[in-house]
Design a protein around this motif. Sequence first.
Motif, PDB file in Angstrom:
ATOM      1  N   ALA A  38       7.640  -4.251   7.577  1.00  0.00           N
ATOM      2  CA  ALA A  38       7.975  -2.963   6.552  1.00  0.00           C
ATOM      3  C   ALA A  38       8.851  -1.942   7.154  1.00  0.00           C
ATOM      4  CB  ALA A  38       6.914  -2.620   6.057  1.00  0.00           C
ATOM      5  N   LYS A  39       8.544  -1.580   8.336  1.00  0.00           N
ATOM      6  CA  LYS A  39       9.399  -0.877   9.287  1.00  0.00           C
ATOM      7  C   LYS A  39      10.870  -1.072   9.307  1.00  0.00           C
ATOM      8  CE  LYS A  39       6.086   0.367  12.743  1.00  0.00           C
ATOM      9  NZ  LYS A  39       5.763   0.410  14.027  1.00  0.00           N
ATOM     10  N   ILE A  42      11.968  -2.135   4.817  1.00  0.00           N
ATOM     11  CA  ILE A  42      11.597  -1.190   3.765  1.00  0.00           C
ATOM     12  C   ILE A  42      12.361   0.115   3.953  1.00  0.00           C
ATOM     13  CG2 ILE A  42      10.264  -0.111   2.164  1.00  0.00           C
ATOM     14  CD1 ILE A  42       8.269  -2.339   2.592  1.00  0.00           C
ATOM     15  N   ASP A  43      13.685   0.323   3.645  1.00  0.00           N
ATOM     16  CA  ASP A  43      14.300   1.653   3.781  1.00  0.00           C
ATOM     17  C   ASP A  43      14.161   2.547   2.673  1.00  0.00           C
ATOM     18  OD1 ASP A  43      15.346   0.946   6.368  1.00  0.00           O
ATOM     19  OD2 ASP A  43      17.143  -0.397   5.415  1.00  0.00           O
ATOM     20  N   VAL A  50       5.284   7.225  -1.888  1.00  0.00           N
ATOM     21  CA  VAL A  50       4.851   5.789  -2.015  1.00  0.00           C
ATOM     22  C   VAL A  50       3.413   5.520  -2.107  1.00  0.00           C
ATOM     23  CG1 VAL A  50       4.804   3.878  -0.394  1.00  0.00           C
ATOM     24  CG2 VAL A  50       6.879   5.363  -0.054  1.00  0.00           C
ATOM     25  N   MET A  66       0.932   1.007   5.300  1.00  0.00           N
ATOM     26  CA  MET A  66       1.219   2.486   4.795  1.00  0.00           C
ATOM     27  C   MET A  66       1.316   3.586   5.778  1.00  0.00           C
ATOM     28  SD  MET A  66      -1.832   2.262   1.788  1.00  0.00           S
ATOM     29  CE  MET A  66      -1.870   4.103   1.569  1.00  0.00           C
ATOM     30  N   LEU A  69       5.146   3.383   6.945  1.00  0.00           N
ATOM     31  CA  LEU A  69       5.927   3.817   6.107  1.00  0.00           C
ATOM     32  C   LEU A  69       5.593   5.422   6.131  1.00  0.00           C
ATOM     33  CD1 LEU A  69       5.531   1.752   2.909  1.00  0.00           C
ATOM     34  CD2 LEU A  69       7.133   1.623   4.835  1.00  0.00           C
ATOM     35  N   ARG A  70       4.519   5.973   6.363  1.00  0.00           N
ATOM     36  CA  ARG A  70       4.298   7.555   6.862  1.00  0.00           C
ATOM     37  C   ARG A  70       5.175   7.825   7.799  1.00  0.00           C
ATOM     38  NH1 ARG A  70      -1.566   9.602   7.151  1.00  0.00           N
ATOM     39  NH2 ARG A  70      -1.071   8.519   9.386  1.00  0.00           N
ATOM     40  N   LYS A  72       7.670   6.512   8.846  1.00  0.00           N
ATOM     41  CA  LYS A  72       9.236   6.758   8.550  1.00  0.00           C
ATOM     42  C   LYS A  72       9.501   7.926   7.458  1.00  0.00           C
ATOM     43  CE  LYS A  72      11.805   3.007   7.554  1.00  0.00           C
ATOM     44  NZ  LYS A  72      12.035   1.665   7.080  1.00  0.00           N
ATOM     45  N   ALA A  74       7.522   8.636   4.612  1.00  0.00           N
ATOM     46  CA  ALA A  74       6.766   8.699   3.186  1.00  0.00           C
ATOM     47  C   ALA A  74       5.864   9.664   2.963  1.00  0.00           C
ATOM     48  CB  ALA A  74       6.416   7.165   2.992  1.00  0.00           C
TER      49      ALA A  74
END
Length: 195
Positions: A38-39, A42-43, A50, A66, A69-70, A72, A74
């Motif tokens: 995902a890192k 998923i851009d 999210v 999750m 993504l946080r 990054k 989110a």
Amino acid sequence: MTSSKDLKKQLRKEALARRDALDEFWRVEIALEMAETAKEKIDFEPGRIVSGFWPMRSEVDVRPLMFALREKGARLCLPAILDKTTMVFRELVRGAPMVEMGFGTVGPHEEAEVLDPTLMLVPLAAFDARGHRIGYGAGYYDRAIAKLAEKGIAPRLIGIAFDCQEVGRVPEENHDVVIPEILTESGLRRFTPEL
């Protein structure tokens, strides 16, 4: 002739049995690998909302994903079941109280802010190579996505599953939402709308 509903029920049962049979420790390793995928794959712009989900039974544990993504940028939220037909998404922040949501899951307390996700990690029981999914039968995600559409929001939908949950063909019903991307242990797969 078997109805679509009965066929979905049978496909769900079979896919969940395959998922339940997966080694528990392997599932943990795969959850960590999926977070790494995902890192990379998923851009999104920092600040994007999210929605994830708290895993139940043998589902992929998306909490590492999750967290990735946080990291990054989110802004995270989790589903909250309000009644038999309504699901909203409440912001997930560190240290905020969590409450039982039913189905063996937890979510942010009712004082948490309700958010409209623009990227949704969607749980599922089974899927096919067209991106059609079988959920758990209650229709919460289909209705929540339809409500977002009524607000003019078309979130990016990414199903989360193990490869063993793929089936030959999911019978279609009018209310079904097609999931154009699914993240499994094989990577992030993108589906063509129809074959």
